[in-house]
Design an enzyme around this catalytic site. Structure first.
Site, PDB file in Angstrom:
ATOM      1  CG  PHE A 133      -1.800   1.222   1.247  1.00 45.87           C
ATOM      2  CD1 PHE A 133      -3.258   1.462   0.420  1.00 45.87           C
ATOM      3  CD2 PHE A 133      -1.387   2.479   2.100  1.00 45.87           C
ATOM      4  CE1 PHE A 133      -3.717   2.517   0.226  1.00 45.87           C
ATOM      5  CE2 PHE A 133      -2.418   3.545   1.971  1.00 45.87           C
ATOM      6  CZ  PHE A 133      -3.393   3.701   1.147  1.00 45.87           C
ATOM      7  CG  ASP A 218       5.484   3.491   1.776  1.00 39.17           C
ATOM      8  OD1 ASP A 218       5.613   4.287   2.948  1.00 39.17           O
ATOM      9  OD2 ASP A 218       4.626   3.434   1.014  1.00 39.17           O
ATOM     10  CE  LYS A 247      -0.687   5.622   8.003  1.00 39.22           C
ATOM     11  NZ  LYS A 247      -0.544   4.857   6.719  1.00 39.22           N
TER      12      LYS A 247
HETATM   13  C1  LIG Z   1      -0.697   5.386   5.083  1.00 33.53           C
HETATM   14  C2  LIG Z   1       0.234   4.878   4.318  1.00 33.53           C
HETATM   15  C3  LIG Z   1       0.484   5.448   3.165  1.00 33.53           C
HETATM   16  C4  LIG Z   1      -0.426   6.717   2.768  1.00 33.53           C
HETATM   17  O1  LIG Z   1      -0.244   7.796   3.572  1.00 33.53           O
HETATM   18  P1  LIG Z   1      -1.351   9.041   3.599  1.00 33.53           P
HETATM   19  O2  LIG Z   1      -0.832  10.008   4.485  1.00 33.53           O
HETATM   20  O3  LIG Z   1      -2.753   8.318   3.663  1.00 33.53           O
HETATM   21  O4  LIG Z   1      -1.434   9.634   2.154  1.00 33.53           O
HETATM   22  C5  LIG Z   1       1.366   5.308   2.242  1.00 33.53           C
HETATM   23  N1  LIG Z   1       2.259   3.883   2.376  1.00 33.53           N
HETATM   24  C6  LIG Z   1       2.137   3.656   3.759  1.00 33.53           C
HETATM   25  C7  LIG Z   1       2.963   2.212   3.771  1.00 33.53           C
HETATM   26  C8  LIG Z   1       1.050   3.784   4.654  1.00 33.53           C
HETATM   27  O5  LIG Z   1       0.842   2.985   5.753  1.00 33.53           O
END
Ligand SMILES: *Cc1c(COP(=O)(O)O)cnc(C)c1O
Length: 400
Positions: A133, A218, A247
């Site tokens: 994700f 990420d 986050k």
């Molecule tokens: C939550 C998340 C995102 C997206 O972050 P947003 O602030 O909602 O755009 C991207 N990558 C990972 C691994 C995430 O957990």
């Protein structure tokens, strides 16, 4: 009242969220309070955002101070809070340079733009993993390896491929002269709290080196102490070329960051990328305060200790229901209780019953309960969660 806020909200919001019928009004440490006055122990932390819990005094004080001093200026000018934050991130990571934005998706967009810009012109493809994700913008949805996030929004932007999880040979076969980067999470959060085995990560690093590709981690969910080290990859023995954070970086305020080594970062020249709000002084002041706490004496060690304690407790629960629960897994304080196919049908019910009892958790990827409590959670609070969860699982699974 929860019900009146829900009724008003449902009239005016696009129905993008499947929400519980609760309106939250106050947070303090690991606790949340709803509009009917009910108290919850929060093991979700706004999905790993409130890493220091709700309204941490150091973060609150920093925000108060900065909001009275300077709220926003354009990135045409320098500010001290964002400079200090970038210095801290550089001092504690592999990276030499930082770009600030406002969310995880934006950070990943920036990372992918940088990977393309820093490569030869014929290289543009990005390979990510199935189950990953990476966000909800068009490009990050295209990078996300779960078709349910893409359906109805096609055609997807060009240049994205998804490799099957755990299969290095399949990944290598997907690399072409047009590939510029491999993007992955060290542990898939939304994908069911699924860690990438260290030898797999090392293999991905080796593929990147062999084929001249950038490795992008990420760490939007795993970063900033959640895994028990400042960044998850630091305990896996693999360094990326580019990393994204968001986050919990600013202790609950919206922020995103993209970090890279000098040589790669040099591809972004004045005017090539930007964000109006990125590196906002108030948000950066919050992040500086949050990072000082996380980098303080013994803090990360305590996250590792509590994580092991929690994981052992979850493991005991898994052993009690072998037909329904496959395993407990994760790193630090990002943990999952993974159901068997048979048990997974009851995931939503477990979350609802825990909520009735005053515990907030969530069920992710249709397979795992996810636990991402504030990093300041106590062992006593972990015990309370485990006791309630044991009772709820017994209720649901004994009843068939
Ligand atoms: C939550 C998340 C995102 C997206 O972050 P947003 O602030 O909602 O755009 C991207 N990558 C990972 C691994 C995430 O957990």
């Amino acid at each position: 009242m929860n019900a009146t806020i829900k009724e008003r909200a449902d009239k005016v919001f696009m129905a993008t969220y499947g929400r519980y019928p609760l309106a939250m009004v106050k947070g303090e440490g690991c606790r949340l309070f709803d509009a009917d006055g009910k108290e919850y122990l929060d093991f979700l932390s706004g999905i790993a955002v409130c890493g220091l819990g709700h309204c941490h005094p150091a973060v609150t004080a920093a925000v108060r101070r900065q909001v009275a001093e300077l709220v926003h200026v354009s990135n045409l000018y320098y500010t001290l809070p964002q400079t200090e934050l970038a210095e801290k991130l550089v001092a504690h990571s592999f990276a030499d340079k930082v770009f600030f934005c406002n969310s995880g998706a934006e950070a990943n967009e920036a990372a992918m733009k940088l990977a393309r810009k820093a490569s030869e012109p014929q290289r543009f493809e990005i390979i990510s993993l199935i189950g990953s994700f990476h966000g909800r913008t068009l490009a990050t949805v295209a990078a996300t390896g779960q078709t349910r996030f893409q359906q109805g929004f096609e055609p997807m932007p060009l240049g994205f491929k998804h490799a099957p999880f755990g299969d290095l040979a399949a990944l290598e076969q997907m690399i072409t002269p047009a590939t510029c980067a491999i993007l992955c999470e060290p542990l898939q959060g939304e994908g069911g709290v699924r860690p990438l085995p260290p030898e797999y990560l090392r293999g991905i690093r080796a593929l990147c080196d062999r084929h001249g590709l950038f490795l992008i981690f990420d760490e939007v969910q795993t970063g900033v102490g959640r895994s028990g080290t400042l960044f998850a990859h630091q305990q896996l023995g693999v360094e990326p070329d580019i990393m994204t954070l968001a986050k919990s970086l600013a202790g609950g305020l919206p922020i995103g960051a993209m970090l890279a080594r000098e040589k790669i970062a040099a591809a972004l020249t004045p005017g090539s990328h930007a964000s109006t709000f990125g590196g906002n002084p108030v948000v950066c002041a919050a992040a500086n305060a949050a990072l000082d706490v996380i980098l303080g004496d013994g803090f990360l060690e305590s996250v590792r200790k509590k994580g092991e304690y929690f994981r052992a407790g979850l493991g005991k629960l898994a052993a009690k229901f072998p037909a329904k629960i496959a395993t407990a897994r994760g790193m630090g304080l990002i943990l999952g209780l993974v159901f068997t196919e048979e048990g997974a049908a009851k995931g939503g019910e477990v979350v609802a019953k825990m909520m009735e009892r005053g515990f907030l958790i969530n069920f992710t990827a249709g397979i795992a309960l996810r636990f991402v409590p504030p990093l300041i959670v106590s062992e006593a609070e972990i015990d309370r969660l485990l006791a309630a969860l044991g009772e709820v699982l017994a209720e649901i699974f004994k009843a068939g």
